[in-house]
Design a protein around this motif. Sequence first.
Motif, mmCIF file in Angstrom:
data_model
loop_
_atom_site.group_PDB
_atom_site.id
_atom_site.type_symbol
_atom_site.label_atom_id
_atom_site.label_comp_id
_atom_site.label_asym_id
_atom_site.label_seq_id
_atom_site.Cartn_x
_atom_site.Cartn_y
_atom_site.Cartn_z
ATOM 1 N N ARG A 393 0.857 -1.195 0.000
ATOM 2 C CA ARG A 393 0.000 0.000 0.000
ATOM 3 C C ARG A 393 0.886 1.235 0.000
ATOM 4 O O ARG A 393 1.999 1.216 0.509
ATOM 5 C CB ARG A 393 -0.882 0.030 1.250
ATOM 6 N N PHE A 394 0.343 2.331 -0.534
ATOM 7 C CA PHE A 394 1.039 3.610 -0.448
ATOM 8 C C PHE A 394 0.860 4.175 0.961
ATOM 9 O O PHE A 394 -0.193 3.995 1.581
ATOM 10 C CB PHE A 394 0.472 4.602 -1.461
ATOM 11 N N LEU A 412 4.450 12.595 -9.243
ATOM 12 C CA LEU A 412 4.067 12.165 -7.897
ATOM 13 C C LEU A 412 5.143 11.231 -7.345
ATOM 14 O O LEU A 412 5.612 10.327 -8.059
ATOM 15 C CB LEU A 412 2.732 11.416 -7.916
ATOM 16 N N PHE A 413 5.533 11.461 -6.101
ATOM 17 C CA PHE A 413 6.437 10.552 -5.396
ATOM 18 C C PHE A 413 5.609 9.876 -4.311
ATOM 19 O O PHE A 413 5.025 10.552 -3.460
ATOM 20 C CB PHE A 413 7.613 11.311 -4.799
ATOM 21 N N LEU A 414 5.535 8.543 -4.372
ATOM 22 C CA LEU A 414 4.639 7.784 -3.502
ATOM 23 C C LEU A 414 5.438 6.792 -2.667
ATOM 24 O O LEU A 414 6.055 5.858 -3.206
ATOM 25 C CB LEU A 414 3.598 7.050 -4.350
ATOM 26 N N THR A 420 9.829 1.454 -0.287
ATOM 27 C CA THR A 420 10.250 2.019 -1.573
ATOM 28 C C THR A 420 9.512 3.329 -1.851
ATOM 29 O O THR A 420 8.506 3.638 -1.195
ATOM 30 C CB THR A 420 9.956 1.048 -2.736
ATOM 31 N N VAL A 421 10.027 4.086 -2.826
ATOM 32 C CA VAL A 421 9.340 5.277 -3.322
ATOM 33 C C VAL A 421 9.142 5.105 -4.819
ATOM 34 O O VAL A 421 10.093 4.837 -5.556
ATOM 35 C CB VAL A 421 10.145 6.562 -3.046
ATOM 36 N N GLN A 422 7.890 5.227 -5.249
ATOM 37 C CA GLN A 422 7.587 5.170 -6.674
ATOM 38 C C GLN A 422 7.479 6.594 -7.218
ATOM 39 O O GLN A 422 6.876 7.463 -6.592
ATOM 40 C CB GLN A 422 6.272 4.420 -6.928
ATOM 41 N N LYS A 423 8.061 6.784 -8.388
ATOM 42 C CA LYS A 423 8.015 8.079 -9.074
ATOM 43 C C LYS A 423 7.056 7.902 -10.243
ATOM 44 O O LYS A 423 7.314 7.108 -11.157
ATOM 45 C CB LYS A 423 9.427 8.415 -9.545
ATOM 46 N N VAL A 424 5.946 8.612 -10.185
ATOM 47 C CA VAL A 424 4.850 8.370 -11.118
ATOM 48 C C VAL A 424 4.482 9.660 -11.852
ATOM 49 O O VAL A 424 4.442 10.735 -11.252
ATOM 50 C CB VAL A 424 3.606 7.826 -10.360
#
Length: 582
Positions: A393-394, A412-414, A420-424
């Motif tokens: 989950r974020f 968006l950085f999640l 982890t961090v997702q770059k979207v």
Amino acid sequence: SSTDRVSSGTPRPFSFSFNTSDYRILLMDQDQGRLYLGSREYLVALDMHNVNKEPLIIHWPASAKRKGECQMTGKGKQVGSHEPWNRTHLYTCGTGAYQPICTFINRGWRAEDYLFRLVPGYVDSGKGKCSYDPKQENVAVLINSNLYAGVHIDFMSTDAALFRTMGGRTAIRTEQYDSRWLNEPVFIQIQQIPDSAEKNDDKLYFFFREKSLDSSGGASPTVLARVGRVCLNDEGGQKSLVNRWTTFLKARLICSVIGEDGVETRFDELRDVFIQPTQDERNPMVYALFTTAGSVFKGSAVCVYSMADIRNVFNGPFAHKHGHNYQWTEYTGKIPYPRPGTCPGGTFTPGIRSSKNFSDEAVNFIRAHPLMFHPVYPIHRRPLVVRTGVDYRFTALVVDQVDAVDGRYEVLFLGTDRGTVQKVIVLPKDPTSFEELTLEEVEVFRVPPVKTMKISSKRQQLYVSSDAGLTQVSLHRCGVYGRACSDCCLARDPYCAWDGESCSAFTPSTKRRSRRQDVKHGDPLRQCRGFNAKGKTVQFGVEGSSTFLECQPRSPQATVKWLFQREGKRKVVRERGNQLFS
């Protein structure tokens, strides 16, 4: 869906050698270039350029007496909030081993002063400013020497309230033990947003989640996401709602998606809110991060709301409970003057000088009807980002606006609960639909989850905290996309462009003819014609020789294919979508 490619090479986190945990970013001070961090018993000032540089540390433990009394709970002091008081001082509060206290910190005029110390002998009660329990999330903001805080005010965490304290005015709060106002809330974000050019109309907006009053119904959600607001100049009522808000209203935030099977998935558990300023200070964009409320089905979503839509709901009908089955309905009776929720001395109430002059009818109405009937729907009535059927989950969200060759983009950085961090990036395909791309996923912590995140566009850095410590990650990591024009173009990262030599950070001021970037389409055939001498997209191997076969594509937007040809040649073909680039 999310990329399976997680970049390793974990950035080195800042953490203490002492036995402490639960690091939270409390404040980002852009002027001094400092990041203020709280953990159990410690306050830390870090250099925003390099968080691993020698920190400034304050050890602020609870007294030995309080610790002794608190041994049963096993809690030390957790810092709850940091707010700038003036150019040289911060106001800080901590749970104080279940006895919240506040004090001032002298941070000096400039970062070069290397000053970071408690003001000697000054201690304030933290009641109404900071929660008793470090596990309870609270939010706070200082406006004109008044501290506005969403906190739990008692030892047992049963009395949650939105408080205003300090500033020489009488303390004021939400109605106590009235579940119509607040029902076991968790406060997420709080910010002043002006409503008009008239200062008396200024309001404080706050975002929270709370238990539903109707959760016994089975089908109805157990948790609801809310936006609430009060007028900054609210002084409470004269006869009723004395020292209570007379302008408190709240509305539901909806974030849901309709699946291909027609079933609606609702994301009700509000987790984080990022308020993105625009050129109009009255109309920032509100990005909200939600997860599904159940424990079985894991899902997350990001919805974006406009202030115009939020205000329309607050200007709309009130909710009302009545009838034999006690259902929520639209209130259709007479609305008293002034309209509940409007501010004294504002655009619509120029003759009313104080909330103490509101009519009894208006005050009693708002006491019984704090909820708006209509919910707030996101822009385009659907989420910007959706994750379902994944094993994470974020947990945290920040947003950056990036100027690229072909326009301005929201990145968006999640943060996730797997560290982890997702770059979207979300790209408009046509007026009604979007394409969502995960540019990269970086492993930030081996000890999840990601707790808090702050972003500095000015310094091009993302700061991320967890129980294990704090780390910084560059907003752009163009080097990971390789040296070829085609790889850089396929990455579709608005921070990066091919400069004739390699994939490097793009800044609008350095527009050179050779800079190649295509965020919208990621089409290297169009962008890179004549530029592919380095790192061609086609490679051949001769029979009898050895060739390095690259298996890992440079970005999640590209795939690598190796074809074996009977004539004795092997070739690589990069593919995006249905198109082959050879």
